[in-house]
Structures are given as C-alpha cells and as structure tokens.
Design a protein around this motif. Sequence first.
Motif, short mmCIF file in Angstrom:
data_model
loop_
_atom_site.label_atom_id
_atom_site.label_comp_id
_atom_site.label_asym_id
_atom_site.label_seq_id
_atom_site.Cartn_x
_atom_site.Cartn_y
_atom_site.Cartn_z
N PHE A 1 0.84 -1.19 0.00
CA PHE A 1 0.00 0.00 0.00
C PHE A 1 0.88 1.24 0.00
CE2 PHE A 1 0.93 -0.97 4.37
CZ PHE A 1 1.07 0.25 5.00
N ASN A 2 0.26 2.37 -0.26
CA ASN A 2 0.94 3.65 -0.12
C ASN A 2 0.03 4.59 0.65
OD1 ASN A 2 -0.75 5.16 -2.13
ND2 ASN A 2 0.15 3.65 -3.50
N GLY A 3 0.62 5.62 1.22
CA GLY A 3 -0.19 6.55 2.00
C GLY A 3 0.67 7.67 2.56
N VAL A 4 0.06 8.44 3.45
CA VAL A 4 0.73 9.58 4.07
C VAL A 4 0.89 9.32 5.56
CG1 VAL A 4 0.60 12.05 4.55
CG2 VAL A 4 -0.26 11.16 2.37
N VAL A 5 2.11 9.53 6.06
CA VAL A 5 2.38 9.33 7.48
C VAL A 5 1.67 10.40 8.29
CG1 VAL A 5 4.15 9.20 9.27
CG2 VAL A 5 4.62 8.29 6.97
N GLN A 6 0.81 9.95 9.21
CA GLN A 6 0.06 10.88 10.06
C GLN A 6 0.72 11.10 11.41
OE1 GLN A 6 -2.83 12.46 8.96
NE2 GLN A 6 -2.27 11.52 7.01
N ASN A 7 1.43 10.08 11.88
CA ASN A 7 2.02 10.20 13.21
C ASN A 7 3.19 9.23 13.38
OD1 ASN A 7 1.94 11.25 16.01
ND2 ASN A 7 1.44 9.13 16.54
N TYR A 8 4.18 9.67 14.12
CA TYR A 8 5.31 8.82 14.52
C TYR A 8 5.33 8.79 16.04
CZ TYR A 8 10.13 7.49 15.61
OH TYR A 8 11.25 6.89 16.14
N ALA A 9 5.37 7.58 16.60
CA ALA A 9 5.34 7.47 18.06
C ALA A 9 6.50 6.60 18.54
CB ALA A 9 4.01 6.85 18.51
N GLY B 1 3.84 13.49 7.45
CA GLY B 1 3.42 14.28 6.31
C GLY B 1 3.99 13.78 4.98
N LYS B 2 4.89 12.80 5.04
CA LYS B 2 5.51 12.29 3.82
C LYS B 2 4.70 11.12 3.23
CE LYS B 2 9.14 14.99 4.38
NZ LYS B 2 9.39 16.15 3.51
N HIS B 3 4.80 10.99 1.92
CA HIS B 3 4.20 9.83 1.23
C HIS B 3 5.16 8.66 1.33
CE1 HIS B 3 0.73 11.75 -0.86
NE2 HIS B 3 1.46 12.84 -0.67
N ILE B 4 4.62 7.48 1.59
CA ILE B 4 5.46 6.28 1.64
C ILE B 4 4.79 5.12 0.89
CG2 ILE B 4 6.55 6.87 3.83
CD1 ILE B 4 4.73 4.83 5.21
N ASP B 5 5.61 4.21 0.40
CA ASP B 5 5.15 2.95 -0.20
C ASP B 5 5.65 1.82 0.68
OD1 ASP B 5 3.99 3.52 -3.08
OD2 ASP B 5 5.73 4.83 -2.84
#
Length: 200
Positions: free
Chosen positions: A93-101, A173-177
């Motif tokens: 999948f691909n998407g946008v990172v909303q949060n890093y914990a 906020g970055k796009h990732i695959d």
Amino acid sequence: MIRLKTMTGFAVVSLLTLSVTSCDVVKLDGQGKPIIPISQKEKDSFTNMSASVIADKLWPKILNESKQHAKDLKIAFTIKDTTNHPVSVFVKFNGVVQNYADDGLNKTLSVSSSGKVVKIDLGPVVLSNAIRDSSTIVSFDEFKNQVQFAKFSNAVNRKALHNFTSPDKSWVGKHIDVIGAVTIHQGMPGSIVPMVIYKG
C-alpha cells in the motif's frame, strides 16, 4: 486391426493420464515462474542450525515472495478468517504518514491509506508472526520444535526491520510505499510488520 488400434490408443491415453496425474502441482509466482520450495536437504539441516542462521538463508526467498504475492491492502482487509483462525498475508500500500510514536519500548507509524489509518510496527521488538505465517517457503513441520519456530519468526522480523531506513518524526506528512505482512483475526487486522518502506 481395428481392435488392435483401439487397444493401442487406449493404452497410450492411459499412460498419458497416469503421467499427468502423478505430477506435483508447482506454485507460480506473480510472473508465472515456479516457486522453488526448500529442498529436503535444507529441511534436514535446520535441526542443527540456529534460528538466526535459518533466517539469513531464507530471507531473500521470503522477501522475493512478499514482493511477488503481496495483496493490495484494501483487498487484504476484506479477508475473513472463516475457520476462526488468524490469517496472515503479505500486503502492499501507499499513503501519508500521520504520526510517529516512540514510547521508549516500541516505535510505530500511523499511515493514512485509502480512507483508513493503519499502524506500522517498527520495533525494535515485534511480537507478530505475520511475516513467518504469510510465507509459503517454510512451515512448522520443517522445524525441530515450537521453540525453534518461534525464534525463527523473531529472527525474520529483525531481518525485515533492517531492510529499510528506519523512519523518524521527520517522516510525518511524507508519502510512503510499503510492503509488509499483517495478521487478520476475527475480521480485525493487527499492526503491519514492514519489509520494505520507500519514502516519496
């Protein structure tokens, strides 16, 4: 003559039928190429190997399998565990990172993808068996016992987490695959164990 020809023809058909039915069905990858299972010699050698050594040997095959057979995340999440047993699958999948914990013990990413927010487990300790159980390369019967099988899962997880640059808070906020594995139980997906992450 007619009877002889008929009998000869029947014999040929019978031989062809026997030869076809005696063949093993070979699984194919996404490119139509046969998936070569591990050999009996490799299976036998597992008994005297540590789980980490087995993981080192099989990781390239498992990684290639994940790239060839990963299901789209939307499709994977519709899988039902009809036998009431957990189902593990490779996903992409691909998407946008909303949060890093980072809670000091474990790190996670929350990613928005196709209208859903999914969690990616970054370790360092990953308790999931999703990668091991998604793969057709190995099965429990090929290991000495349950302990070795469990240690193999942990070793494969470590291989996966070292296969990409570990994300940090700058990825928000970055796009990732992503290519990874997930276990679905009673219709609920667990955290995704990543095997490949590309930052766009």
